[in-house]
Scaffold this motif. Structure first.
Motif, short mmCIF file in Angstrom:
data_model
loop_
_atom_site.label_atom_id
_atom_site.label_comp_id
_atom_site.label_asym_id
_atom_site.label_seq_id
_atom_site.Cartn_x
_atom_site.Cartn_y
_atom_site.Cartn_z
N ASN A 140 1.98 12.77 7.63
CA ASN A 140 3.03 11.75 7.54
C ASN A 140 4.40 12.42 7.44
O ASN A 140 4.71 13.10 6.48
N ARG A 151 -13.91 11.20 7.18
CA ARG A 151 -13.29 12.35 6.50
C ARG A 151 -14.35 13.36 6.14
O ARG A 151 -15.39 13.00 5.58
N HIS A 181 5.19 14.41 4.03
CA HIS A 181 3.88 14.64 3.45
C HIS A 181 2.96 15.26 4.51
O HIS A 181 2.08 14.61 5.05
N ASP A 186 -0.78 14.78 4.69
CA ASP A 186 -1.25 13.48 5.14
C ASP A 186 -0.93 13.23 6.61
O ASP A 186 -1.22 12.14 7.13
N GLU A 218 3.68 4.74 5.86
CA GLU A 218 3.59 4.28 4.47
C GLU A 218 4.54 3.16 4.12
O GLU A 218 4.39 2.54 3.07
N HIS A 219 5.51 2.83 4.95
CA HIS A 219 6.49 1.80 4.56
C HIS A 219 6.05 0.39 4.88
O HIS A 219 6.59 -0.56 4.31
N VAL A 236 -0.45 11.50 -2.40
CA VAL A 236 -1.49 10.86 -1.58
C VAL A 236 -2.55 11.87 -1.15
O VAL A 236 -3.74 11.57 -1.10
N LEU A 237 -2.11 13.09 -0.87
CA LEU A 237 -3.02 14.13 -0.40
C LEU A 237 -4.23 14.26 -1.32
O LEU A 237 -5.36 14.33 -0.86
N TYR A 281 -4.51 9.77 8.21
CA TYR A 281 -4.72 9.62 6.77
C TYR A 281 -3.85 8.50 6.21
O TYR A 281 -4.12 7.97 5.14
N LYS A 282 -2.79 8.18 6.90
CA LYS A 282 -1.91 7.11 6.43
C LYS A 282 -1.48 6.26 7.61
O LYS A 282 -0.97 6.78 8.61
N ASP A 283 -1.64 4.96 7.47
CA ASP A 283 -1.26 4.04 8.53
C ASP A 283 -1.11 2.66 7.91
O ASP A 283 -2.08 2.00 7.60
N ASN A 284 0.13 2.23 7.70
CA ASN A 284 0.36 0.92 7.08
C ASN A 284 0.88 -0.08 8.10
O ASN A 284 1.89 -0.74 7.90
N ASN A 308 0.83 -1.21 0.00
CA ASN A 308 0.00 0.00 0.00
C ASN A 308 0.87 1.26 0.00
O ASN A 308 0.75 2.12 0.88
N ALA A 309 1.73 1.36 -1.00
CA ALA A 309 2.70 2.44 -1.05
C ALA A 309 2.04 3.81 -1.06
O ALA A 309 0.91 3.97 -1.51
N GLY A 310 2.77 4.79 -0.54
CA GLY A 310 2.26 6.16 -0.46
C GLY A 310 2.91 7.04 -1.51
O GLY A 310 2.68 6.90 -2.69
N GLY A 311 3.74 7.98 -1.05
CA GLY A 311 4.45 8.84 -1.98
C GLY A 311 3.91 10.25 -1.99
O GLY A 311 3.32 10.71 -1.01
N TYR A 324 -4.79 12.16 -4.30
CA TYR A 324 -5.25 10.96 -5.01
C TYR A 324 -5.30 9.72 -4.13
O TYR A 324 -5.75 8.67 -4.57
#
Lengths: 469, 469
Positions: free
Chosen positions: A384, B213, A379, A382, A425-426, A155-156, B185-188, A149-152, A158
């Motif tokens: 993050n 959200r 990010h 997010d 995200e990792h 993300v904000l 918003y992000k949690d892996n 479930n990669a981020g990058g 999309y």
């Protein structure tokens, strides 16, 4: 208990798989980017979904572990197994085709081994964009990007990899094929196995293909770098920008001056075109519909930010090359970090409104442990942050080995205390299995273990990743 | 095998639950909107997550079924159980609070029984919007909306219920509480249990609260109704609109003339302000950032559509009341359908590019079965059609009872043949269990059954919904 993959076991597959599936494992299969793990395993590189199923049926029967391998770019050791019975390394590299593009549906179908940059190109050729974008896009493969479930960077606007996926083709631990490669935008028939597979890091099934959403290309894009008075001011600026352009803010990256200082210190090229170098900056990107000028919108946002006391300086790119130069600052910081060598790196997220408090508390607490430098960037939109801790100039990470565990624990405890995540995200991989046990909700962990046992009863899929074997 | 809920069983809970939790089941708990099922059960209405956990622990131990009950607005019988051992009906109606609103994070936290319209109001009061919107929003509750992954009018732009949710609090079948109410918003960190619970229709856990959200309110919105030459032209018009304003198209609803004709026939007020009444229309809504005029954008889209031969007539709302009048046409069609009385209703989706073929093939095939009228309308931008089949004027649905099963099978086979879904947004409930078995992928069904058995080993949660008990 798993059995080791032996050459005899591999040989039993020779009448069921073509010669091309048998390869020697190379360093790219046995190491990971940060050099912390060295794996073991015998390599198989199937050329089709049916061949993946054949391999998994055999491994399930023989109780042999399977470590899936995409681009090998993961940062938490999910792709290498260094302990336990020798596994099969299952490379998806030969399954790298874009199977189909459906421009009128904004959908494309790619095999699990397709490289992200190639997917981006295919979308571009269709007059669309594939918004997933990250530093390793030239080698990361979509199966792994979905499995983690990669981020990058986008993300904000999309969402992460999960949000780009409509359907999956998956081979189960038993070697059955789930034909879930739907191009439907809506389908409420049964449990959401797609999202269960996404982020499971190859421990519940092998993603052999994916139906992916393409997005319309914004009519115009614009980029700016704004000085901000503080992380709180950065958040206020984000709110202000969103009041004006809604969620057409496509990226909102926080940069602390430590990042550009590392660039200079390590002889890397990109420079921040602001003088004096601010303590805090945000890199803002807008993607706007027809009829709006990104420069005008960014100027209006900047003027409002100045009026609100959030910013005093900034630069708005007036060409694509200027935009690229601003992005280069952000994108080269990870390389500068590698050159400096971190004591400990963290990929945390906290609720958006807690970001300033997290930053305010983290610095003094860490400096109480030792003379360290903190490069906090990432990010922001997010919540993050890549919150990485470095030695002072002239000293090396090795000098700080003795506080490394303490640094990590402090940062993770702090994030967790704010209701945050220790892996935004990792993913978990093998590096953060202990963190998941320490910080994870007990009911969640029970459910995860029950699901793992239900879908992979022999525990052959990516043994030791995410959950202890 | 499950045991029936008896008054003795309920009485065993009296020392563990406050008096307020004990209520009589009323018609609203035992019937569903279309009157096809009449349920059975003894009602409990807990006031807190801990009370839900208490009830589930007792039911798990005694092997008593639990049918969760939100607003009772589902259309596939997921909320009523008419066969098998009498269950506990677990009403979330008393847990209807908005717990917290975090405007700076665009997040709010609501209890599972919170009514959608109240969540929308809370978001509005915070200067934001909660985009989930559907006909039953005045009574539907968020726990049920998430459990069924509800769709509605804004999915094209904002996604379905799943896309609005950041975190969940869930009580498991064993009565444990999963505290997954994250605002991140992000949690892996680990498997995506949130999305597994969303859409599981209460068969894997009870959603007691959700972190949701909120979205920024578009600076300006505009609505238009355009005649289109055909369903294919409608899709081309959507592509054309997206080329201009990206995904700021917030709704794109297809309307066949049968809908407005039903309005007239049943004495319902809203009228289409186009003369002559077109065969096909699309209702378009844009939500635009500051600096753009929706009327100008819609005019430009219309002119381009005319030039491309896609449209010849249309009306652009120049006030909020005109926009509301256009929406009233679309929103009143379901009531007109109810008054006419369908032979069979279908909630199908197909890949976007197959929509015109589906429509072209469906009509003649159905008319070969009998003299029927088809009202085809819905969320074209999502590929989701409400494709409902009616008797001709002067006859009633009862006259067509003998072909009803054939009609449904034809429509579902046709959608499935295009790679479509037989339940795009309504879910499986009890009505479509057979459809899921007929059309579902075998590997998917195996995995679903394994997960159900793993998380709810006694099968107490919503027995007979989604999967046969």
């Amino acid at each position: 208990m798993l059995n080791p993959a032996t050459t005899e076991f591999i040989d039993t597959l020779r009448d069921r798989l073509p010669e091309a599936a048998f390869r020697e494992a190379g360093p790219e299969h046995l190491q990971e980017p940060r050099g912390r793990y060295t794996g073991t395993g015998l390599l198989l590189a199937p050329g089709s979904t049916e061949e993946v199923a054949t391999i998994l049926r055999a491994c399930h029967e023989a109780r042999v572990g399977v470590v899936p391998h995409g681009g090998g770019t993961g940062l938490v050791g999910g792709q290498v197994m260094q302990e336990g019975a020798t596994p099969v390394i299952l490379s998806l590299a030969r399954m790298d085709r874009i199977r189909d593009v459906y421009p009128s549906e904004n959908v494309l179908v790619a095999e699990g081994g397709a490289i992200l940059a190639n997917i981006q190109s295919a979308a571009r050729e269709a007059g669309r964009m594939f918004p997933l974008s990250l530093a390793s896009e030239g080698s990361a493969r979509i199966g792994g990007l979905l499995a983690t479930n990669a981020g990058g960077l986008n993300v904000l606007r999309y969402g992460n990899a999960r949000a780009q996926c409509l359907g999956l083709e998956v081979v189960t631990a038993q070697g059955e094929v789930w034909h879930g490669l739907t191009r439907l935008y809506k389908d409420n028939t049964g449990y959401d196995l797609r999202d269960l597979m996404i982020g499971a890091e190859g421990t519940l099934g092998i993603i052999t293909a994916a139906a992916l959403r393409m997005a319309p290309v914004p009519a115009a894009s614009g980029t700016a770098l704004f000085q901000v008075a503080s992380p709180r001011a950065a958040l206020d600026l984000l709110a202000l920008a969103r009041d004006r352009v809604g969620d057409n803010v496509t990226a909102f990256e926080l940069i602390h001056r430590q990042g550009p200082e590392f660039l200079a210190e390590t002889g890397l090229e990109p420079r921040v075109p602001l003088d004096p170098l601010p303590d805090w900056m945000v890199l803002v990107e807008l993607g706007l519909p027809e009829g709006l000028s990104p420069e005008d919108s960014l100027t209006a946002i900047f003027e409002a930010a100045v009026e609100a006391g959030l910013s005093e300086d900034g630069v708005i790119a007036s060409s694509e090359s200027q935009a690229a130069a601003l992005w280069a600052v952000r994108e080269t910081i990870p390389e500068a970090n590698r050159r400096i060598g971190s004591i400990s790196s963290h990929d945390i997220s906290v609720p958006l409104s807690s970001v300033p408090d997290f930053i305010a508390e983290g610095g003094p607490a860490l400096r109480a442990l030792g003379d360290v430098r903190i490069n906090c960037f990432g990010h922001l939109g997010d919540g993050n942050l890549h919150y990485n801790v470095f030695p002072p100039k002239g000293r090396s990470r090795e000098d700080y080995e003795h506080i490394r565990a303490k640094v990590k624990e402090l940062v993770h405890d702090l994030a967790h205390g704010f209701g945050g995540s220790v892996s935004a995200e990792h993913g978990i991989g093998r590096l953060k299995v202990g963190d998941l046990e320490r910080y994870g909700d007990p009911a969640k962990l029970s459910m995860m273990r029950a699901i793992k046992a239900a879908l992979d009863p022999h525990g052959i899929l990516n043994p030791g990743a995410v959950l202890r074997g």
